[in-house]
Design an enzyme around this catalytic site. Structure first.
Site, PDB file in Angstrom:
ATOM      1  N   HIS A 149       0.821  -1.227   0.000  1.00  0.00           N
ATOM      2  CA  HIS A 149       0.000   0.000   0.000  1.00  0.00           C
ATOM      3  C   HIS A 149       0.849   1.268   0.000  1.00  0.00           C
ATOM      4  O   HIS A 149       0.319   2.355  -0.222  1.00  0.00           O
ATOM      5  CB  HIS A 149      -0.935   0.026   1.211  1.00  0.00           C
ATOM      6  N   ASP A 185      -2.835 -10.461  -2.407  1.00  0.00           N
ATOM      7  CA  ASP A 185      -3.406 -10.001  -1.140  1.00  0.00           C
ATOM      8  C   ASP A 185      -4.882  -9.628  -1.391  1.00  0.00           C
ATOM      9  O   ASP A 185      -5.266  -9.294  -2.508  1.00  0.00           O
ATOM     10  CB  ASP A 185      -2.618  -8.767  -0.650  1.00  0.00           C
ATOM     11  N   HIS A 187      -6.374  -7.016  -0.551  1.00  0.00           N
ATOM     12  CA  HIS A 187      -6.531  -5.589  -0.840  1.00  0.00           C
ATOM     13  C   HIS A 187      -5.777  -5.177  -2.100  1.00  0.00           C
ATOM     14  O   HIS A 187      -4.711  -5.714  -2.387  1.00  0.00           O
ATOM     15  CB  HIS A 187      -6.011  -4.752   0.337  1.00  0.00           C
ATOM     16  N   ASP A 274      -4.956 -12.723   3.582  1.00  0.00           N
ATOM     17  CA  ASP A 274      -6.213 -12.166   4.110  1.00  0.00           C
ATOM     18  C   ASP A 274      -7.404 -12.498   3.202  1.00  0.00           C
ATOM     19  O   ASP A 274      -8.523 -12.078   3.465  1.00  0.00           O
ATOM     20  CB  ASP A 274      -6.106 -10.657   4.387  1.00  0.00           C
TER      21      ASP A 274
HETATM   22  C1  SP5 Z   1      -1.221  -5.150   3.991  1.00  0.00           C
HETATM   23  C2  SP5 Z   1      -2.687  -5.114   4.248  1.00  0.00           C
HETATM   24  O1  SP5 Z   1      -3.356  -6.127   4.154  1.00  0.00           O
HETATM   25  N1  SP5 Z   1      -3.200  -3.948   4.628  1.00  0.00           N
HETATM   26  C3  SP5 Z   1      -4.596  -3.857   4.870  1.00  0.00           C
HETATM   27  C4  SP5 Z   1      -4.997  -2.567   5.435  1.00  0.00           C
HETATM   28  C5  SP5 Z   1      -6.486  -2.527   5.639  1.00  0.00           C
HETATM   29  N2  SP5 Z   1      -6.808  -2.013   6.909  1.00  0.00           N
HETATM   30  C6  SP5 Z   1      -8.208  -1.877   7.153  1.00  0.00           C
HETATM   31  C7  SP5 Z   1      -8.438  -1.948   8.619  1.00  0.00           C
HETATM   32  C8  SP5 Z   1      -9.793  -1.482   8.994  1.00  0.00           C
HETATM   33  C9  SP5 Z   1     -10.453  -2.406   9.972  1.00  0.00           C
HETATM   34  N3  SP5 Z   1      -9.903  -2.313  11.305  1.00  0.00           N
HETATM   35  C10 SP5 Z   1     -10.664  -3.067  12.263  1.00  0.00           C
HETATM   36  C11 SP5 Z   1      -9.967  -3.085  13.570  1.00  0.00           C
HETATM   37  C12 SP5 Z   1      -9.768  -4.478  14.089  1.00  0.00           C
HETATM   38  N4  SP5 Z   1      -8.536  -4.579  14.786  1.00  0.00           N
HETATM   39 ZN    ZN Z   2      -4.399  -7.037   2.649  1.00  0.00          ZN
END
Ligand code: SP5
Ligand code: ZN
Length: 331
Positions: A149, A185, A187, A274
């Protein structure tokens, strides 16, 4: 298989701000420890720590003002942006608050103490693993923090330096003319797309959740195809929620056909797990067995392959997801 592993990654750990709330970060030090111990228990993997790569290599990938910001950063407590740059000016601001919003694009990516030494080591894993392709068909960079990212000039999505992009530039420096980066990935790899958007020497392909639904939201659409001589060398596959092994392998086959037509000398896989059905923050439905089928299909291309670790947040099964994917590449 040679695995490059970062020794100091544990120094980087923080929380994230989500919709105004402070939550535990999904991207924590346990992740790579789980993968490491699973691979060690299985056998067939040799772990090495990387020699630190030259900062010049990183400056070839990222804007110098951004890298200087990370190098000189002295964050005693975890820091986040509060105001983002709302203009199109690219002039480094002076105030600490404005700098954060200038160099970090979300509230998931904390600026922590010791950040530079940690991200430099993560990128070095990718560079050292790239070098080992000279005598091994496949190598694995167990990078942490992840990288895909991170854009030319901004951190985001738990990423600071784009490890795979740094490795690709290193391989171009060593004489490669065509490198393909396939990002699996969950994302969209917005950073890798940004860095190589105008290049025909690096084909970037990303299979991911439709950004209309999931992070990073603002890019990853099908009509983003590259610019200038790079037009046609960026390919996005945005997918609906619930994608299973069959559907994924169907899309992957298409992507691999396009990669094969490009005839890359080296393939870089940005591997995030993921996409796993039990991932806590994502919504695909891949199985552990599915990762083995994905690995097998990619390994059948018989292109020297550098696997770079990106996301994957189910701590219980993360090691087995990675092992399952890597198994087909073991000799
Ligand atoms: C490298 C990678 O997979 N980055 C992904 C970044 C996406 N982050 C989104 C997080 C939003 C959700 N957070 C929820 C909190 C739970 N700990
Ligand atoms: Zn990711």
């Amino acid at each position: 298989m040679i695995v490059y592993y970062p020794e100091k990654h544990y120094k980087h750990a923080g929380f994230e701000l989500y919709n105004g709330e402070k939550t535990q970060s999904s991207e924590n030090p346990i992740r790579v420890e789980r993968i490491k111990s699973t691979l060690e228990n299985h056998g067939g993997f040799t772990f090495k720590t990387p020699a630190l790569c030259n900062k010049k290599l990183i400056l070839q990938t990222h804007e110098s003002s951004y890298i200087e910001y990370l190098v000189n950063g002295n964050w005693e407590e975890t820091a986040f942006p509060s105001v983002w740059n709302y203009t199109d000016k690219r002039q480094v601001p002076i105030h600490a608050i404005s700098q954060k919003g200038y160099f970090v694009f979300d509230t998931y990516t904390p600026l922590t103490k010791n950040l530079w030494e940690v991200v430099l080591e993560s990128a070095s894993c990718a560079v050292s693993a790239a070098d080992s392709l000279a005598f091994e068909p496949t190598s694995y960079a167990l990078c942490r923090p992840p990288g895909h990212h991170a854009t030319k000039s901004m951190a985001g999505g738990y990423c600071y330096v784009n490890n795979a992009a740094v490795a690709a530039n290193h391989l171009l420096n060593k004489g490669a003319k065509r490198i393909a980066i396939l990002d699996i990935d969950f994302h969209h790899s917005n950073g890798t797309q940004d860095i190589f958007y105008n290049s025909r020497h690096v084909l970037t392909v990303s299979i991911h959740a439709d950004p209309a639904r999931k992070f990073p939201y603002y890019s990853g659409y099908e009509d983003e195809k590259g610019i200038g001589e790079g037009f046609g060398y960026n390919i996005n596959y945005p997918l609906d929620k619930g994608v299973d092994d069959e559907k994924y392998l169907e899309v992957l086959s298409k992507a691999l056909l396009q990669i094969n037509q490009y005839k890359p000398e080296i393939l870089i896989i940005c591997a995030g797990f993921d996409t796993y059905k039990k991932d806590p923050i994502c919504d695909f439905s891949l199985t552990i067995k599915g990762f083995e089928r994905i690995g097998k299909l990619i390994s059948k291309l018989h292109i020297p392959t550098l696997v770079v670790q990106e996301g994957g947040y189910n701590l219980e099964d993360l090691g087995n997801c990675a092992l399952s994917f890597l198994k087909p590449f073991l000799r």
